[in-house]
Design a protein around this motif. Structure first.
Motif, short mmCIF file in Angstrom:
data_model
loop_
_atom_site.label_atom_id
_atom_site.label_comp_id
_atom_site.label_asym_id
_atom_site.label_seq_id
_atom_site.Cartn_x
_atom_site.Cartn_y
_atom_site.Cartn_z
N ILE A 238 7.13 -22.95 -37.64
CA ILE A 238 7.88 -24.69 -37.87
C ILE A 238 8.23 -25.21 -39.43
CG2 ILE A 238 6.85 -24.65 -35.68
CD1 ILE A 238 5.47 -27.10 -37.02
N SER A 239 9.13 -26.28 -38.77
CA SER A 239 9.21 -27.09 -39.95
C SER A 239 8.33 -28.33 -40.39
CB SER A 239 10.42 -27.88 -40.37
OG SER A 239 10.74 -28.76 -40.84
N LEU B 190 9.21 -35.64 -38.20
CA LEU B 190 10.70 -35.78 -37.10
C LEU B 190 10.41 -36.88 -36.77
CD1 LEU B 190 11.43 -32.45 -35.51
CD2 LEU B 190 12.66 -33.42 -37.85
N GLU C 246 12.75 -37.09 -31.24
CA GLU C 246 12.98 -35.91 -32.09
C GLU C 246 11.38 -34.38 -31.79
OE1 GLU C 246 15.49 -35.47 -35.44
OE2 GLU C 246 16.49 -36.99 -34.64
N THR C 247 10.51 -35.01 -32.22
CA THR C 247 8.81 -34.35 -32.03
C THR C 247 8.85 -34.11 -30.84
OG1 THR C 247 8.51 -35.58 -34.18
CG2 THR C 247 6.81 -34.50 -32.70
N TYR D 82 11.47 -30.73 -29.67
CA TYR D 82 11.14 -30.13 -30.14
C TYR D 82 9.21 -29.41 -29.72
CZ TYR D 82 10.01 -26.90 -35.07
OH TYR D 82 9.95 -26.27 -35.77
N ALA D 83 8.33 -29.98 -29.35
CA ALA D 83 7.21 -29.82 -29.21
C ALA D 83 7.73 -28.97 -28.05
CB ALA D 83 6.44 -30.91 -29.08
N ARG E 270 10.23 -27.47 -26.75
CA ARG E 270 10.86 -26.78 -26.61
C ARG E 270 10.12 -25.65 -26.97
NH1 ARG E 270 14.09 -26.90 -31.07
NH2 ARG E 270 13.02 -25.47 -32.29
N LEU E 271 8.67 -25.30 -27.78
CA LEU E 271 8.25 -24.49 -28.06
C LEU E 271 7.04 -24.17 -27.70
CD1 LEU E 271 7.82 -26.67 -32.22
CD2 LEU E 271 8.64 -23.98 -31.15
N ALA F 168 3.75 -25.51 -31.06
CA ALA F 168 3.80 -27.35 -31.02
C ALA F 168 2.89 -28.21 -31.28
CB ALA F 168 3.68 -27.15 -28.88
N ALA G 143 3.93 -28.74 -34.97
CA ALA G 143 4.92 -29.84 -35.00
C ALA G 143 4.62 -31.42 -34.37
CB ALA G 143 5.98 -29.98 -33.47
N ARG H 13 3.21 -35.00 -36.93
CA ARG H 13 4.01 -36.17 -36.45
C ARG H 13 2.90 -36.97 -37.16
NH1 ARG H 13 7.27 -40.14 -37.01
NH2 ARG H 13 6.32 -41.78 -35.78
#
Length: 137
Positions: free
Chosen positions: A34-35, A39, A43-44, A47-48, A50-51, A60, A63, A67
């Motif tokens: 992960i990046s 974020l 967005e965080t 993203y979590a 989606r993971l 997740a 991510a 944050r």
């Protein structure tokens, strides 16, 4: 012990990992890391989610951890609690029932205390998230 380091000398895992965050031998193909760029909150969370949908609770957690390390101090308990829920799910997926239960309950206490404090939840129903995690483990 030698550790993988980034250009700034900070510890950074270069070994590939499987979908549950377990290190694989160097040279094997793992999941995309992960990046580590922070974020915004919404967005965080997206993203979590989606993971998690991809079966990657460890990612997740990572991510959410990015944050929590960059959030305002008053939101720290929220992001740590959410990350702990994901660690609990990771333990569950790895077959560690005791670790899963302990992390979920630790996260629940943290999130309940945060909610009582009235901080922003970014549209999350924290009680429902804890309930869902408890049901899974």
């Amino acid at each position: 012990m030698d550790r993988d380091r980034n250009d700034q000398g900070r510890a950074q895992q270069a070994r590939p990992r499987d979908a549950l965050g377990r290190p694989l031998p160097y040279g094997e193909v793992g999941v995309e890391p992960i990046s580590e760029e922070p974020l915004p909150p919404d967005e965080t969370l997206a993203y979590a989610r989606r993971l998690l949908d991809e079966g990657r609770p460890f990612a997740a957690h990572e991510a959410l951890e990015v944050r929590w390390k960059s959030c305002p101090e008053e939101e720290r308990e929220l992001w740590q609690g959410l990350a702990q829920l994901c660690v609990g799910l990771t333990h569950h997926e790895r077959g560690n029932a005791v670790g899963a239960s302990r992390l979920i309950e630790r996260a629940a206490r943290r999130l309940e205390a945060y909610e009582r404090g009235g901080g922003p939840t970014y549209g999350l129903d924290l009680g429902a998230l804890v309930g869902c995690a408890r049901d899974r483990v």
